[in-house]
Every structure is written in C-alpha cells, then in structure tokens.
Design an enzyme around this catalytic site. Structure first.
Site, PDB file in Angstrom:
ATOM      1  N   GLU A   1       0.846  -1.194   0.000  1.00  0.00           N
ATOM      2  CA  GLU A   1       0.000   0.000   0.000  1.00  0.00           C
ATOM      3  C   GLU A   1       0.880   1.243   0.000  1.00  0.00           C
ATOM      4  O   GLU A   1       1.766   1.393   0.846  1.00  0.00           O
ATOM      5  CB  GLU A   1      -0.903   0.017   1.237  1.00  0.00           C
ATOM      6  CG  GLU A   1      -1.899  -1.111   1.291  1.00  0.00           C
ATOM      7  CD  GLU A   1      -2.972  -0.985   0.231  1.00  0.00           C
ATOM      8  OE1 GLU A   1      -3.409   0.154  -0.059  1.00  0.00           O
ATOM      9  OE2 GLU A   1      -3.379  -2.017  -0.309  1.00  0.00           O
TER      10      GLU A   1
ATOM     11  N   ALA B   1       0.430   4.403   0.828  1.00  0.00           N
ATOM     12  CA  ALA B   1       0.417   5.249   2.034  1.00  0.00           C
ATOM     13  C   ALA B   1       1.258   4.615   3.144  1.00  0.00           C
ATOM     14  O   ALA B   1       2.056   5.301   3.795  1.00  0.00           O
ATOM     15  CB  ALA B   1      -1.012   5.477   2.517  1.00  0.00           C
ATOM     16  N   PHE B   2       1.106   3.314   3.362  1.00  0.00           N
ATOM     17  CA  PHE B   2       1.889   2.651   4.407  1.00  0.00           C
ATOM     18  C   PHE B   2       3.372   2.685   4.062  1.00  0.00           C
ATOM     19  O   PHE B   2       4.223   2.899   4.933  1.00  0.00           O
ATOM     20  CB  PHE B   2       1.434   1.208   4.615  1.00  0.00           C
ATOM     21  CG  PHE B   2       2.207   0.507   5.692  1.00  0.00           C
ATOM     22  CD1 PHE B   2       1.941   0.743   7.024  1.00  0.00           C
ATOM     23  CD2 PHE B   2       3.228  -0.386   5.379  1.00  0.00           C
ATOM     24  CE1 PHE B   2       2.665   0.112   8.029  1.00  0.00           C
ATOM     25  CE2 PHE B   2       3.960  -1.017   6.369  1.00  0.00           C
ATOM     26  CZ  PHE B   2       3.675  -0.771   7.693  1.00  0.00           C
TER      27      PHE B   2
ATOM     28  N   GLU C   1      -2.715   3.158  10.054  1.00  0.00           N
ATOM     29  CA  GLU C   1      -2.753   2.938   8.604  1.00  0.00           C
ATOM     30  C   GLU C   1      -3.010   1.473   8.281  1.00  0.00           C
ATOM     31  O   GLU C   1      -3.802   1.159   7.374  1.00  0.00           O
ATOM     32  CB  GLU C   1      -1.438   3.392   7.962  1.00  0.00           C
ATOM     33  CG  GLU C   1      -1.452   3.339   6.451  1.00  0.00           C
ATOM     34  CD  GLU C   1      -2.440   4.316   5.836  1.00  0.00           C
ATOM     35  OE1 GLU C   1      -3.319   3.860   5.061  1.00  0.00           O
ATOM     36  OE2 GLU C   1      -2.341   5.516   6.118  1.00  0.00           O
TER      37      GLU C   1
ATOM     38  N   HIS D   1     -22.078   1.563  -1.305  1.00  0.00           N
ATOM     39  CA  HIS D   1     -23.076   1.451  -0.244  1.00  0.00           C
ATOM     40  C   HIS D   1     -22.755   2.488   0.821  1.00  0.00           C
ATOM     41  O   HIS D   1     -21.593   2.722   1.133  1.00  0.00           O
ATOM     42  CB  HIS D   1     -23.060   0.042   0.355  1.00  0.00           C
ATOM     43  CG  HIS D   1     -24.225  -0.223   1.247  1.00  0.00           C
ATOM     44  ND1 HIS D   1     -24.264   0.202   2.562  1.00  0.00           N
ATOM     45  CD2 HIS D   1     -25.398  -0.868   1.026  1.00  0.00           C
ATOM     46  CE1 HIS D   1     -25.403  -0.169   3.106  1.00  0.00           C
ATOM     47  NE2 HIS D   1     -26.109  -0.814   2.197  1.00  0.00           N
TER      48      HIS D   1
END
Length: 137
Positions: free
Chosen positions: A42, A44-45, A83, A101
């Site tokens: 990921e 961001a991580f 995170e 949703h």
C-alpha cells in the site's frame, strides 16, 4: 439420501485456534510478517514506513530524555498502526463487494479519519518537540 453430519464442535475452522505454546507464537509471528508485507504493498503505508526509518532514529536525537524520545517514536508507530488498521477495514469492505453502499463509504471514511487524526497527533508532537529543542532554549 442422508445429509452429512454437521462439523464437530471440537474441530476448529481456523487451524491457528488449535495451536498452543511456541507453535502458536511462531505461526502468529508469520501472519504478522505477512501483514507487514501486505501493508508494504500500500502506497500510504510504504510512505509512512520510509518516513519512520528517518524519524525513529531522529527521535533519539530530538528527545531530551527517554520519555520524550519514546513519545516521538510512539507517535510515528501509531500512524503506521492506524494505517494498517485502515487498510484492513478497506480490504474487508472491498471483499464484500465493489458496489457503492452508504455503510461501506462510512466505514472507509472513518478509517481515513483515524489516519488523519494519527497524522495530526504525530505532527503536533514532533512540532512541539522540535520547537522546544531548537527554538526555545
């Protein structure tokens, strides 16, 4: 034709539940490493982990004692923890289905807000520490 008997309550669905002692710890550590590897995928991580590689050693230098250094380092680690939890929430929601949703959006937004709060906490702790260390005598 008879229906198959229900699974025995003594047979766990998850084999990890049947493990104990060092065997359980060993497998749990492996799952944790897999989680870190997944987190590294990921963006961001990965950015936060790279920042941590710089900030964690710096926390020892910026902190005037072990408590300040621990607070600085802890605030960085908290960002990474939050995170990972946010990514877990997003992954679980995505597994349910790709359709939009209200509740899925709400869960993802709340996870994102948690990351924002962790980043604000970390930034404020580091800002105060740097100010105290370098600009306040």
């Amino acid at each position: 034709m008879s229906a198959s008997p229900p699974p025995s309550p003594t047979v766990p669905v998850n084999p990890q539940k049947a493990r104990s002692g060092l065997n359980r710890i060993w497998h749990a550590a492996g799952y944790s490493l897999e989680g870190l590897r997944a987190g590294w995928g990921e963006k961001a991580f990965r950015q936060e982990a790279i920042a941590a590689m710089v900030l964690l050693p710096l926390s020892i230098w910026v902190g005037r004692n072990w408590v300040e250094a621990a607070l600085l380092a802890g605030s960085v680690v908290i960002v990474m923890i939050v995170e990972l939890l946010n990514t877990g929430i997003e992954t679980a929601i995505d597994r349910i289905g790709p359709e939009w949703h209200d509740l899925s959006k709400r869960a993802k937004d709340m996870g994102s807000a948690a990351v924002l709060l962790a980043l604000l906490l970390c930034t404020s702790i580091w800002g105060a520490a740097v100010f105290q260390r370098f600009f306040h005598g």
